[in-house]
Design an enzyme around this catalytic site. Sequence first.
Site, short mmCIF file in Angstrom:
data_model
loop_
_atom_site.label_atom_id
_atom_site.label_comp_id
_atom_site.label_asym_id
_atom_site.label_seq_id
_atom_site.Cartn_x
_atom_site.Cartn_y
_atom_site.Cartn_z
N MET A 132 -20.58 24.24 42.27
CA MET A 132 -19.81 25.21 41.49
C MET A 132 -18.82 26.04 42.32
O MET A 132 -18.27 27.02 41.82
CB MET A 132 -20.76 26.14 40.72
CG MET A 132 -21.69 25.40 39.77
SD MET A 132 -20.86 24.15 38.76
CE MET A 132 -20.17 25.20 37.49
N ASP A 176 -8.94 16.75 44.79
CA ASP A 176 -7.75 17.33 45.39
C ASP A 176 -7.76 18.83 45.12
O ASP A 176 -8.76 19.36 44.64
CB ASP A 176 -6.46 16.62 44.91
CG ASP A 176 -6.19 16.87 43.43
OD1 ASP A 176 -6.89 17.71 42.80
OD2 ASP A 176 -5.27 16.23 42.89
N HIS A 219 -17.49 14.32 36.87
CA HIS A 219 -17.19 15.32 35.84
C HIS A 219 -17.59 14.75 34.48
O HIS A 219 -17.29 13.60 34.18
CB HIS A 219 -15.69 15.66 35.86
CG HIS A 219 -15.33 16.71 34.88
ND1 HIS A 219 -15.60 18.05 35.09
CD2 HIS A 219 -14.77 16.63 33.64
CE1 HIS A 219 -15.19 18.75 34.04
NE2 HIS A 219 -14.69 17.91 33.15
N ARG A 279 -14.91 32.76 51.75
CA ARG A 279 -14.67 31.33 51.62
C ARG A 279 -14.40 30.69 52.99
O ARG A 279 -14.87 29.60 53.28
CB ARG A 279 -13.52 31.06 50.66
CG ARG A 279 -13.28 29.60 50.45
CD ARG A 279 -12.78 29.30 49.07
NE ARG A 279 -11.34 29.36 49.03
CZ ARG A 279 -10.62 29.01 47.96
NH1 ARG A 279 -11.21 28.60 46.86
NH2 ARG A 279 -9.32 29.09 47.99
N LEU A 300 -13.30 24.30 46.52
CA LEU A 300 -12.98 24.09 47.95
C LEU A 300 -11.49 24.33 48.16
O LEU A 300 -10.67 23.93 47.33
CB LEU A 300 -13.37 22.67 48.35
CG LEU A 300 -14.88 22.37 48.27
CD1 LEU A 300 -15.15 20.87 48.36
CD2 LEU A 300 -15.64 23.11 49.37
N GLU A 332 -23.21 9.17 33.54
CA GLU A 332 -22.72 9.73 34.81
C GLU A 332 -23.43 9.08 35.99
O GLU A 332 -22.81 8.72 36.99
CB GLU A 332 -23.00 11.24 34.90
CG GLU A 332 -22.17 12.11 34.02
CD GLU A 332 -22.50 13.58 34.28
OE1 GLU A 332 -22.68 13.97 35.44
OE2 GLU A 332 -22.59 14.33 33.30
C1 GAR Z 1 -23.38 17.05 35.79
O1 GAR Z 1 -23.36 16.85 34.41
C2 GAR Z 1 -21.97 17.05 36.35
O2 GAR Z 1 -21.13 16.12 35.72
C3 GAR Z 1 -21.55 18.46 36.03
O3 GAR Z 1 -22.67 19.24 36.36
C4 GAR Z 1 -23.84 18.46 36.13
C5 GAR Z 1 -24.70 18.50 37.37
O4 GAR Z 1 -25.93 17.89 37.08
N1 GAR Z 1 -20.40 18.85 36.77
C6 GAR Z 1 -19.42 19.57 36.26
O5 GAR Z 1 -19.44 20.00 35.13
C7 GAR Z 1 -18.29 19.84 37.21
N2 GAR Z 1 -17.19 20.42 36.52
P1 GAR Z 1 -26.90 17.45 38.24
O6 GAR Z 1 -27.08 18.68 39.13
O7 GAR Z 1 -28.16 17.08 37.53
O8 GAR Z 1 -26.27 16.30 38.98
#
Ligand code: GAR
Length: 200
Positions: free
Chosen positions: A85, A136, A104, A60, A88, A169
Amino acid sequence: MLLSGRGSNFEALAEACDRGEIPGRIVLVVSDVPTAAGLEKARARGISSKVIGAGPRATRVEREAELAVALAESRVDLVCLAGFMRILSAEFLARWPLRILNVHPSLLPAFPGLHAQEQAVRYGARVSGATVHFVDAGTDTGPIVGQAAVPVLEHDDARSLAARTLPVEHALYVSSVRRVLEGGWRISGRSVNFPAPGLA
Ligand code: GAR
């Protein structure tokens, strides 16, 4: 922009920048996954992209040192995570206070972490949604910049809820990044207070 997969939120932000809806542009896309579709989408748009920290060997500390150099070289003002994924470290985050955003797929603080849409369906929630928040050191715990609700319908499964949530989103991330970059906001406790429209 940091991503690990499909990159649809990246595309939504890139398109909004192109349309002039966001006062900025995406200068760098970083992924820890060499095969992430989002990297190909960045290349297709002529946006610089980098793979950092792929594979189990990089520690890391090494990953984050390389990431810090890449962000500095690209003179980044704001870091946007979308489906990134990797966690940090607190040390890395401390160098970017209130300058890293994440999207999220739930109404936080409900259903943080992995598989948020599946969590919402299993719980029997009738309303879920999307949250954009500053990052955070916790898991999806930073101050909330914006939220939008999405109904959970009878017979929804994680996949159908995710499909209904995704365009929400995208729109939320665009409006949130715009408001953050326009400035004039203040943090009070956990609340991010934006100026009233027209007073910015
Ligand atoms: C999205 O739905 C985002 O909200 C989620 O991963 C997807 C990425 O899609 N993130 C999480 O679940 C974080 N905990 P994308 O690569 O098409 O933007």
